[in-house]
Motif scaffolding. Structure first.
Motif, short mmCIF file in Angstrom:
data_model
loop_
_atom_site.label_atom_id
_atom_site.label_comp_id
_atom_site.label_asym_id
_atom_site.label_seq_id
_atom_site.Cartn_x
_atom_site.Cartn_y
_atom_site.Cartn_z
N GLY A 1 0.76 -1.46 -0.21
CA GLY A 1 0.10 -0.12 0.07
C GLY A 1 0.47 1.33 0.58
O GLY A 1 0.29 2.02 -0.32
N ARG A 2 1.69 1.50 0.57
CA ARG A 2 2.88 2.25 1.02
C ARG A 2 4.20 2.17 0.94
O ARG A 2 5.56 2.07 1.89
CB ARG A 2 2.79 3.17 2.26
N ARG B 1 8.48 -0.45 8.74
CA ARG B 1 8.54 -2.40 8.05
C ARG B 1 7.58 -2.87 7.04
O ARG B 1 6.80 -2.27 6.64
CB ARG B 1 8.45 -3.36 9.19
N PRO B 2 8.30 -4.04 6.33
CA PRO B 2 7.39 -4.18 4.76
C PRO B 2 6.38 -4.80 5.62
O PRO B 2 5.78 -5.74 6.45
CB PRO B 2 8.75 -5.60 3.82
N GLU B 3 4.28 -4.35 5.57
CA GLU B 3 3.65 -5.05 5.36
C GLU B 3 3.26 -5.13 3.99
O GLU B 3 2.94 -4.34 3.29
CB GLU B 3 2.97 -4.31 6.84
N ILE B 4 2.27 -6.43 4.16
CA ILE B 4 1.52 -6.34 3.05
C ILE B 4 -0.28 -6.56 2.91
O ILE B 4 -1.13 -6.78 3.95
CB ILE B 4 2.16 -7.87 2.49
N GLY B 5 -0.80 -6.02 1.81
CA GLY B 5 -2.03 -6.26 1.43
C GLY B 5 -2.59 -6.99 0.29
O GLY B 5 -1.53 -7.84 -0.03
N THR C 1 10.71 -10.65 3.76
CA THR C 1 9.82 -10.78 4.57
C THR C 1 8.28 -11.37 4.70
O THR C 1 8.07 -11.59 6.02
CB THR C 1 9.35 -9.57 4.70
N ILE C 2 7.60 -11.36 3.80
CA ILE C 2 6.29 -12.34 3.59
C ILE C 2 6.61 -13.52 3.92
O ILE C 2 5.83 -14.28 4.65
CB ILE C 2 5.05 -11.69 2.60
#
Lengths: 268, 268
Positions: free
Chosen positions: B65-66, B88-92, B217-218
């Motif tokens: 997203g960002r 930190r890397p976060e995923i949608g 990361t994911i």
């Protein structure tokens, strides 16, 4: 009628259950009547001998987050008293990597906290493509129902911006054991047991917005396809799940989804 | 090498481009070398004659997203100055119902506001199954790259609890035209044109967290599968898209994804 998915001759295969717990493998999928015929030369197989798979892998995996008042109270309102009940049906998503068949182990990563919870959910499986579906005709688009366990890591749920790990870690979405095509939505009851002990029990249809209302609302913007699943949310709360626990989610009229919990040791 | 997906003999088929814009249909998928061989008896087909499909239908549709500071400034910080860059890397996630091939029309529902925007994005397509992937080896799991347009209704994005309609309305996720297997991530540039006029331009790799970091990361929590896609976010902002506009998203080294915008009339 009960429809299952399992390994057969080395490939994922659909089949339906007949008397004495025998399963007849078919070629094609149950969503197309044209395809749903016994596989050539296939003899019925005992259910107990099957390597079960999740009953369907959806093209889109829809999930309702807040659909029972007792769950909103215990999970959301506990930390924020201002949380309101939803005023209209809105839909979220889960991810296919996390799907897990009946009987397989939920594996909790070593870095998860103790706050790992079950959520027992009714799952509607779409059977017929549609868009702009009326609430009156919505249930004609349902092929059948199965059971989901929306396993959730509550600490991550508060800190992850998108609920990515909290809800979608591998094995966090058990679904099964099968799809049942004939259900009486009004009569169903959900009972969740941990190691055989009843922990949560509620009337399945005690939802803020029901299956037909959800299908109608989301289909105003989305085309629904055969095999899409719609997880309908849960009621109440869950104890913290521990290594070795067995979680059984029974929905009367469908069956029981059972999965053991395994906590991965540190240093793996 | 350019890999495409298109209708051939009545079925979705993969193929690769050879000289003079000819496409060789294959049987199987390009993600398995074993399967990737010319279809029996198939002659090369001119690219211009193909009915293109999205280059892949993912099992899981990941989206960042960002990931560019200029986009966080213009879309998020404009309404809330306290919004921070991700730490930190976060995923949608996005939904497959919304996928749209190169050349097809983005259809904006009649009840949408004027605030419908493009987002030009690099898309990484996973080619090799993996979990717990190191950042150093992450790019070995990428099959190739394509282009995505993360069409967004900004008013719904603020009011929908889960971004369900704002991001996932049918046709809101154009992806294509093909997958390119040889790309130089550091050299790419993204140029977005509306009706031929350059509106947004940025260095594609100017991300807060890059492709390798995200995959690593994911994959600590998720198994990545061949065909999964990872949309990498966008920079800058977009003008409001109007009926009849044509949006071209060029990423140098891949190609150009082009889609016309159609506003559905009220009363349909």
């Amino acid at each position: 009628m009960r429809w299952l998915r399992f390994m057969y001759d080395g490939s994922p295969t659909y089949g339906y259950m007949v008397e004495q717990d025998l399963v007849v493998p078919i070629s094609g999928t149950p969503f197309s009547r044209q395809d749903a015929r016994p596989a050539p030369g296939a003899a019925p197989v005992p259910y107990a001998s099957l390597e079960l798979l999740v009953p369907v892998v959806p093209q889109t995996f829809y999930a309702v987050g807040r659909n029972y008042r007792s769950h909103i109270d215990s999970v959301y309102r506990a930390s924020d008293p201002e949380v309101k009940d939803p005023e209209r049906p809105e839909i979220g998503y889960r991810a296919n990597n996390a799907l897990l068949p009946h009987g397989a182990a939920i594996r909790i990563p070593a870095d998860a906290t103790e706050k790992v919870h079950y959520e027992g959910e009714l799952v509607a499986v779409i059977g017929k493509k549609g868009k702009h579906i009326s609430e009156q005709r919505a249930l004609e688009h349902v092929f059948g129902y199965t059971i989901g366990n929306d396993v959730s890591e509550r600490t991550w749920q508060k800190t992850d911006r998108t609920m990515w790990r909290s809800k979608n870690t591998d094995t966090f979405k058990p679904m099964g054991p099968w799809m049942e095509t004939h259900c009486d939505l009004e009569a169903m009851h959900t009972n969740v047991r941990v190691n055989g002990e009843l922990k949560t029990s509620f009337q399945t249809c005690d939802m803020i917005f029901g299956v037909a209302r959800y299908i109608s609302t989301i289909s105003q913007y989305f085309t629904l396809y055969p095999g899409d699943v719609l997880w309908m949310g849960t009621a109440g709360t869950s104890p913290d799940l521990r290594d070795g626990d067995v979680v059984d989610i029974e929905i009367t009229g469908i069956g029981t989804l059972s999965n053991k919990v395994v906590r991965e040791p540190h240093g793996e």
